[in-house]
Design an enzyme around this catalytic site. Structure first.
Site, short mmCIF file in Angstrom:
data_model
loop_
_atom_site.label_atom_id
_atom_site.label_comp_id
_atom_site.label_asym_id
_atom_site.label_seq_id
_atom_site.Cartn_x
_atom_site.Cartn_y
_atom_site.Cartn_z
N ARG A 169 4.25 2.46 -2.41
CA ARG A 169 4.43 3.69 -3.17
C ARG A 169 5.75 4.37 -2.78
O ARG A 169 6.43 4.96 -3.63
CB ARG A 169 3.23 4.62 -2.96
N ASP A 173 0.84 -1.19 0.00
CA ASP A 173 0.00 0.00 0.00
C ASP A 173 0.88 1.25 0.00
O ASP A 173 1.67 1.45 -0.91
CB ASP A 173 -0.96 -0.07 1.20
N ARG A 174 0.77 2.13 1.00
CA ARG A 174 1.58 3.35 1.02
C ARG A 174 3.07 3.02 1.01
O ARG A 174 3.87 3.71 0.37
CB ARG A 174 1.26 4.22 2.25
N TYR A 226 -1.93 11.53 1.89
CA TYR A 226 -2.78 11.46 0.71
C TYR A 226 -2.84 12.80 -0.03
O TYR A 226 -2.97 12.83 -1.26
CB TYR A 226 -4.18 10.99 1.10
N HIS A 238 -11.60 7.24 -0.37
CA HIS A 238 -10.75 7.87 0.65
C HIS A 238 -9.65 8.70 0.01
O HIS A 238 -9.17 9.66 0.61
CB HIS A 238 -10.15 6.81 1.58
N TRP A 239 -9.22 8.34 -1.21
CA TRP A 239 -8.20 9.15 -1.89
C TRP A 239 -8.70 10.58 -2.09
O TRP A 239 -7.90 11.51 -2.10
CB TRP A 239 -7.87 8.53 -3.25
N HIS A 262 -7.20 -6.80 0.46
CA HIS A 262 -6.15 -5.80 0.32
C HIS A 262 -4.95 -6.07 1.23
O HIS A 262 -3.81 -5.77 0.87
CB HIS A 262 -6.73 -4.42 0.65
#
Length: 293
Positions: free
Chosen positions: A109, A105-106, A212, A150-151, A271
């Site tokens: 990235r 996830d984050r 975000y 949520h983004w 997820h």
């Protein structure tokens, strides 16, 4: 909640204080968590990896027990570039100039940006349950905006999401875990309570929103500026077979537009791969990273 033998320390980077758990033996493997979690998300995976790797499990800036600075006007201090720089400095402080990395996830990235900004540091990279940020924003449609609402919620200005989440942060976090996991997924209650401890503060909620906000602004500037760069090290992509990423993208084809050497497959999971399918994740990581041993 980690295996016995892990040590915990705080490492000062140029612009943050990063909490790190370290254990195991062998070549270094950096493990980065996702939202809204902490390094504890790896607790079901690390037992299988301890004999093969020196595991470095930090909390990203803004999460866990790492520092949570107030966001800047351009959100640059929560950019993936800034977070990747934290990780490079953490690994240098631990004596690791070259290392393998897996991120969810984050954290995935952050790993993508680290591979672009510091290609000489990574031997191999695994990203879990993401498509590249730039691709996801460029391909936004109603299905994406619904599944990843949520983004667009967390980037709202003037403290709006902070105030709304802060009304019942524990409910919000638990509901995120429930909605994104596969039906019937079980999370360790003690781990979830620790997620809440770290997340459900004004500083923690604000920091995650800034993460975000950066993704929708300065991260896209960085991504567009480096669009002609590709991940040079071997890349493993894992994603859940019941999740949005699997439903929405030809995942390997997308990543082959961003990296030179890509392999990957689905995992029987929603997820949260490391918590929902830890054995499958551990097996995939051991097999992929064996070349670094």
């Amino acid at each position: 909640m980690f295996e016995p033998g892990f040590t915990h320390r705080q490492i000062e980077t140029s612009n943050a204080r990063i909490h790190v758990a370290q254990g195991g033996s062998g070549p270094p493997l950096l493990l980065l968590h996702g939202y809204p979690q902490t390094h504890l998300m790896w607790h079901r995976v690390v037992p299988a990896l301890l004999s093969s790797f020196t595991l470095v499990c930090p909390d990203l800036r803004g999460y866990g027990d790492s520092s949570k600075p107030a966001g800047q006007a351009n959100h640059a201090n929560y950019s993936k570039r800034a977070m990747a720089q934290d990780m490079v400095e953490v690994m240098s402080a631990l004596g690791f100039e070259r290392f393998a990395m897996a991120g969810h996830d984050r954290g995935a990235r952050v790993g993508h940006r680290l591979a672009l900004d510091h290609p000489e540091r990574l031997t191999r990279l695994c990203v879990m349950d993401i498509a590249p940020t730039l691709h996801m924003f460029d391909q936004t449609d109603q299905a994406f905006a619904t599944g990843y609402y949520h983004w667009f919620f967390l980037i709202q200005p003037d403290g709006l999401p902070e105030r709304l989440i802060g009304n019942d942060a524990a409910y919000y976090l638990r509901e995120k875990l429930r909605r994104w996991a596969a039906p019937g997924a079980h999370f360790d209650p003690a781990v979830v309570e620790d997620y809440i401890r770290c997340f459900a503060t004004a500083e923690g909620i604000h920091a995650s929103c800034e993460d975000y906000r950066a993704a929708a602004t300065i991260d896209l500037e960085h991504d567009r500026a480096s669009r002609d760069q590709r991940v040079r090290c071997p890349l493993l992509v894992l994603w859940g077979d019941t999740g949005f990423v699997n439903r929405s993208y030809d995942v390997l084809s997308v990543w082959r537009n961003y990296a030179n050497d890509v392999v990957g497959h689905t995992v029987s999971s929603g997820h949260f791969l490391p918590e929902e399918a830890p054995d499958d994740v551990a097996d995939a990581l051991i097999d992929f990273f064996k070349e670094t041993r």
